[in-house]
Design an enzyme around this catalytic site. Structure first.
Site, PDB file in Angstrom:
ATOM      1  N   ASP A  32       0.855  -1.195   0.000  1.00  0.00           N
ATOM      2  CA  ASP A  32       0.000   0.000   0.000  1.00  0.00           C
ATOM      3  C   ASP A  32       0.889   1.243   0.000  1.00  0.00           C
ATOM      4  OD1 ASP A  32      -1.840   2.128   0.674  1.00  0.00           O
ATOM      5  OD2 ASP A  32      -3.220   0.583   1.360  1.00  0.00           O
ATOM      6  N   SER A  74      -7.121   4.049  -1.564  1.00  0.00           N
ATOM      7  CA  SER A  74      -6.907   2.594  -1.529  1.00  0.00           C
ATOM      8  C   SER A  74      -8.193   1.809  -1.772  1.00  0.00           C
ATOM      9  CB  SER A  74      -6.313   2.167  -0.185  1.00  0.00           C
ATOM     10  OG  SER A  74      -5.031   2.705  -0.040  1.00  0.00           O
ATOM     11  N   THR A 127      -7.833  -1.979   1.418  1.00  0.00           N
ATOM     12  CA  THR A 127      -7.267  -2.973   0.485  1.00  0.00           C
ATOM     13  C   THR A 127      -7.814  -4.379   0.759  1.00  0.00           C
ATOM     14  OG1 THR A 127      -5.305  -1.594   0.339  1.00  0.00           O
ATOM     15  CG2 THR A 127      -5.132  -3.815  -0.577  1.00  0.00           C
ATOM     16  N   GLU A 239      -0.969  -7.936   2.115  1.00  0.00           N
ATOM     17  CA  GLU A 239      -0.742  -6.492   1.981  1.00  0.00           C
ATOM     18  C   GLU A 239       0.315  -5.992   2.960  1.00  0.00           C
ATOM     19  OE1 GLU A 239      -3.158  -2.267   1.896  1.00  0.00           O
ATOM     20  OE2 GLU A 239      -3.606  -3.675   3.478  1.00  0.00           O
ATOM     21  N   ASP A 244       2.194   2.776   3.325  1.00  0.00           N
ATOM     22  CA  ASP A 244       1.399   3.964   3.021  1.00  0.00           C
ATOM     23  C   ASP A 244       1.435   4.998   4.152  1.00  0.00           C
ATOM     24  OD1 ASP A 244      -0.820   5.356   1.475  1.00  0.00           O
ATOM     25  OD2 ASP A 244      -1.908   4.875   3.311  1.00  0.00           O
ATOM     26  N   HIS A 248       2.529   8.878   4.178  1.00  0.00           N
ATOM     27  CA  HIS A 248       1.697  10.002   4.653  1.00  0.00           C
ATOM     28  C   HIS A 248       2.465  10.829   5.682  1.00  0.00           C
ATOM     29  CE1 HIS A 248      -2.173   9.266   2.738  1.00  0.00           C
ATOM     30  NE2 HIS A 248      -2.092   7.976   3.037  1.00  0.00           N
ATOM     31  N   ASP A 286      -0.945  -0.146  -4.804  1.00  0.00           N
ATOM     32  CA  ASP A 286      -2.231   0.446  -5.192  1.00  0.00           C
ATOM     33  C   ASP A 286      -2.070   1.881  -5.677  1.00  0.00           C
ATOM     34  OD1 ASP A 286      -1.536   1.240  -2.640  1.00  0.00           O
ATOM     35  OD2 ASP A 286      -3.521   0.914  -1.769  1.00  0.00           O
ATOM     36  N   HIS A 287      -0.985   2.542  -5.220  1.00  0.00           N
ATOM     37  CA  HIS A 287      -0.696   3.924  -5.620  1.00  0.00           C
ATOM     38  C   HIS A 287       0.597   4.320  -4.925  1.00  0.00           C
ATOM     39  CE1 HIS A 287      -1.906   4.892  -1.564  1.00  0.00           C
ATOM     40  NE2 HIS A 287      -3.041   4.225  -1.771  1.00  0.00           N
TER      41      HIS A 287
HETATM   42 ZN   LIG Z   1      -2.964   6.321   2.011  1.00  0.00          ZN
END
Ligand SMILES: [Zn+2]
Length: 354
Positions: A32, A74, A127, A239, A244, A248, A286-287
């Site tokens: 993620d 997500s 996710t 995952e 992620d 952030h 996912d990004h």
């Molecule tokens: Zn995020």
């Protein structure tokens, strides 16, 4: 003309041999927020000694944008990766008109394959939720909890007890609901359990304290899936959820730790596939998160090595292409630059037909 015929014959022969190949198991690992610079950072931190990513047998790239935003969340990207359909941000397993999408896990269950989910966050998060839930908002955690208990997932390992307690009004009722749904609950990853349906809830929400957790949980899930359905195979989603969060938080050192944890799980999956000829391992993101860039420590990069710095452009997500790494059987099927939804659709097709 003769050469053309020979070339066509060669292509047909390749297609035939590809179609004849059985892909019984798929291990789908999603980092993620694992943009390409997060992977590049690990290459640098590893002094360019090949990482598990360098060992990929094939690679591709995917476009992560959602139906309503060039920068996805997500939920929308998870839905695309799990079901082959792009949707709006915050929607999970559902199209904007309310239609439910069918996930890879649901197709696998129809084919009597075993299914599993392993995460470092709570199992109701976007996710993992994309693989079994159908809700208009990813934040409907209590509904998502119910949908997990009603799902065909054979083993689910992660956090998220707090949302069960909230949904069922207290711990005792939550334990009852889990039991009634046919799941056996374990609350320590090392607990032995020979039940066919296992839910491991290892924390109220995210699993914060965990040394080597993701590799251990991935091993445990594979052993379980092999045991419950040796004949039809399995689909497992793993995952690296907290990569992620470190993006952030613009925390490079923290993200490196999360990446290492994830890479250990990829190693487990690749080692499993290497011992067999029926398992496809797909690793993707996912990004991107944080807009991580890797710059020279000195703006005059014509000088010799001046060190590198990790800089972050945002505390949100980013819209660049994300990588797909492939290992094992059938790696030649996934190529080039594709939509995230194309990857999801392709994996569903493999599960439905092979
Ligand atoms: Zn995020």
């Amino acid at each position: 003309m003769r050469r053309v015929i020979i070339t066509i014959a060669a292509i047909v022969a390749t297609m035939f041999s590809t179609e004849a190949q059985e892909i019984k198991n798929i291990i789908y690992l999603i980092g993620d927020g694992m943009g390409l610079t997060s992977v590049s950072m690990m290459m640098i931190e590893n002094n360019y000694t090949p990482t598990i990513f360098d060992k990929a047998e094939n690679i591709a790239l995917q476009k992560s944008y959602s139906l309503d935003n060039r920068v996805t969340d997500s939920a929308a990207s998870g839905t695309a990766l799990a079901s082959g359909h792009k949707t709006n941000n915050t929607m999970l397993g559902m199209l904007p008109d309310g239609t439910h999408t069918e996930s890879l896990m649901e197709v696998a269950a129809k084919r009597n394959k075993a299914t599993g989910i392993v995460v470092t966050t709570y199992l109701q998060h976007a996710t993992p939720g994309a693989f079994y839930a159908h809700v208009a908002s990813r934040h409907e955690y209590t509904t998502i909890s119910e949908q997990l208990l009603a799902s065909d997932i054979d083993i689910a390992i992660g956090g998220g007890m707090a949302f069960f307690e909230e949904r069922y009004d207290g711990r005792n009722n939550a334990l009852n609901a889990i039991h009634t749904s046919g799941y056996t609950l374990i609350e320590d990853i090392n607990d032995e359990c020979d039940s066919d349906r296992i839910i491991a809830l290892l924390a109220p929400k995210e699993i914060e304290s965990r040394t080597g957790y993701l590799a251990t949980a991935t091993t445990k899930a594979i052993e379980h899936l092999d045991r419950v359905d040796d004949e039809n195979g399995f689909v497992l989603m793993v995952e690296g959820s907290l990569i992620d969060g470190m993006g952030h938080g613009n925390n490079a050192v923290g993200q490196q730790a999360e990446m290492r944890d994830f890479m250990e799980a990829v190693e487990v999956a690749v080692a499993y596939a290497a011992k067999r000829d029926d398992t496809l391992v797909v690793v993707t993101a996912d990004h991107g998160t944080g807009g991580l860039t890797i710059i020279s420590g000195n703006a005059d990069f014509n000088l010799s090595e001046q060190g590198v710095e990790y800089h972050w452009a945002t505390t949100g997500h980013s819209g660049e292409l994300v990588p797909i790494y492939l290992y094992g059987t059938g790696t030649e099927l996934i190529n080039g630059i594709m939509e995230n939804s194309e990857l999801g659709a392709m994996l569903k097709e493999i599960v439905a037909t092979r």
